[in-house]
Design a protein around this motif. Structure first.
Motif, PDB file in Angstrom:
ATOM      1  N   VAL A 136      29.145 119.924  40.708  1.00  0.00           N
ATOM      2  CA  VAL A 136      30.447 120.697  40.168  1.00  0.00           C
ATOM      3  C   VAL A 136      31.282 120.272  41.100  1.00  0.00           C
ATOM      4  N   GLN A 137      32.673 119.940  40.999  1.00  0.00           N
ATOM      5  CA  GLN A 137      33.574 119.712  42.060  1.00  0.00           C
ATOM      6  C   GLN A 137      34.892 120.290  41.617  1.00  0.00           C
ATOM      7  N   ARG A 138      35.593 120.863  42.785  1.00  0.00           N
ATOM      8  CA  ARG A 138      36.941 121.231  42.535  1.00  0.00           C
ATOM      9  C   ARG A 138      37.824 120.686  43.806  1.00  0.00           C
ATOM     10  N   ASP A 139      38.837 119.978  43.586  1.00  0.00           N
ATOM     11  CA  ASP A 139      39.726 119.505  44.333  1.00  0.00           C
ATOM     12  C   ASP A 139      38.911 118.213  45.439  1.00  0.00           C
ATOM     13  N   GLY A 140      38.005 117.780  44.843  1.00  0.00           N
ATOM     14  CA  GLY A 140      37.213 116.775  45.623  1.00  0.00           C
ATOM     15  C   GLY A 140      36.190 117.480  46.573  1.00  0.00           C
ATOM     16  N   ASN A 141      35.693 118.643  46.484  1.00  0.00           N
ATOM     17  CA  ASN A 141      34.761 119.382  47.076  1.00  0.00           C
ATOM     18  C   ASN A 141      33.786 119.637  46.153  1.00  0.00           C
ATOM     19  N   THR A 142      32.328 119.521  46.612  1.00  0.00           N
ATOM     20  CA  THR A 142      31.358 119.997  45.839  1.00  0.00           C
ATOM     21  C   THR A 142      31.189 121.637  45.861  1.00  0.00           C
ATOM     22  N   ILE A 143      31.428 122.325  45.040  1.00  0.00           N
ATOM     23  CA  ILE A 143      31.306 123.778  44.953  1.00  0.00           C
ATOM     24  C   ILE A 143      30.148 124.164  44.498  1.00  0.00           C
ATOM     25  N   ALA A 144      29.405 123.332  43.960  1.00  0.00           N
ATOM     26  CA  ALA A 144      28.095 124.025  43.064  1.00  0.00           C
ATOM     27  C   ALA A 144      27.392 122.676  42.676  1.00  0.00           C
ATOM     28  N   LEU A 145      26.104 123.034  42.269  1.00  0.00           N
ATOM     29  CA  LEU A 145      25.293 121.971  41.702  1.00  0.00           C
ATOM     30  C   LEU A 145      24.405 122.544  40.712  1.00  0.00           C
ATOM     31  N   VAL A 146      24.328 122.052  39.500  1.00  0.00           N
ATOM     32  CA  VAL A 146      23.526 122.469  38.278  1.00  0.00           C
ATOM     33  C   VAL A 146      22.408 121.653  38.398  1.00  0.00           C
ATOM     34  N   PHE A 147      20.927 122.187  38.122  1.00  0.00           N
ATOM     35  CA  PHE A 147      19.688 121.095  37.934  1.00  0.00           C
ATOM     36  C   PHE A 147      18.805 121.270  36.989  1.00  0.00           C
ATOM     37  N   VAL A 148      17.950 120.492  36.761  1.00  0.00           N
ATOM     38  CA  VAL A 148      17.053 120.509  35.975  1.00  0.00           C
ATOM     39  C   VAL A 148      15.478 119.776  37.060  1.00  0.00           C
ATOM     40  N   GLU A 149      14.470 120.450  36.856  1.00  0.00           N
ATOM     41  CA  GLU A 149      13.487 119.970  37.526  1.00  0.00           C
ATOM     42  C   GLU A 149      12.310 119.876  36.566  1.00  0.00           C
ATOM     43  N   TYR A 150      11.631 118.835  36.679  1.00  0.00           N
ATOM     44  CA  TYR A 150      10.327 118.707  35.817  1.00  0.00           C
ATOM     45  C   TYR A 150       9.193 118.006  36.373  1.00  0.00           C
ATOM     46  N   THR A 151       8.210 118.742  36.697  1.00  0.00           N
ATOM     47  CA  THR A 151       6.973 118.324  37.457  1.00  0.00           C
ATOM     48  C   THR A 151       5.806 118.093  36.425  1.00  0.00           C
TER      49      THR A 151
END
Length: 170
Positions: A136-151
């Motif tokens: 998730v970016q704002r003004d060219g900076n990554t401010i967050a990440l959303v994720f899914v993990e499957y094992t």
């Protein structure tokens, strides 16, 4: 899938934002330390168990770029204390990050693979966890990440499924 107002079974996931992450070309653009939270179905608890909610984090500063590639990095750390108690020798957790393009609108995702070195050979050659993270970016900076993990789990066929988010506190 919703039945009767409650979430019964995850069918998929999606992320939509107003900006594009296509400018994300190097690990260093991910920033530093991210706090977070994760909800997961544990392999050992089984399908009918409740989702578990815990805190999590990732420190991208620990990763070192692979050779001259700006989009691949890795690091190793001592194994999780609960796992180390069960082992007869010290083991490590190997981590890797790769920034990969998705087809379509120039969106890039980050693949985080990690796992314990149960055979003790020092190589990342065993089954681990795969986490797909969307920046998730704002003004060219990554401010967050959303994720899914499957094992997947070959032992009893019940996979571990996790969803979560990382965010930077300001």
């Amino acid at each position: 899938m919703r039945t009767g107002g409650s979430l019964e079974q995850a069918v998929g996931y999606a992320y939509q934002g107003s900006g594009s992450a296509s400018e994300l070309t190097g690990i260093e653009q991910l920033g530093g330390f991210f706090s977070g939270e994760i909800d997961h179905k544990d392999t050992l608890a089984g399908v009918s168990a409740e989702w578990k909610h815990t805190a999590t984090s990732i420190d991208v500063r620990k990763f070192r770029r692979y050779s001259d590639r700006a989009d691949v990095a890795s690091y190793s750390q001592p194994g999780h204390p609960d796992v180390l108690k069960r082992m007869r020798f010290p083991i490590w957790v190997h981590n890797s990050l790769a920034i990969l393009p998705m087809r379509g609108e120039g969106l890039r995702y980050v693949l985080h693979e990690y796992g314990h070195d149960f055979n003790g050979n020092g190589c990342f050659d065993e089954f681990g966890h795969n986490k797909l993270m969307l920046p998730v970016q704002r003004d060219g900076n990554t401010i967050a990440l959303v994720f899914v993990e499957y094992t997947p789990d070959n032992l009893d066929g019940v996979p571990m499924l996790s969803v979560g988010r990382y965010f930077q506190k300001h």
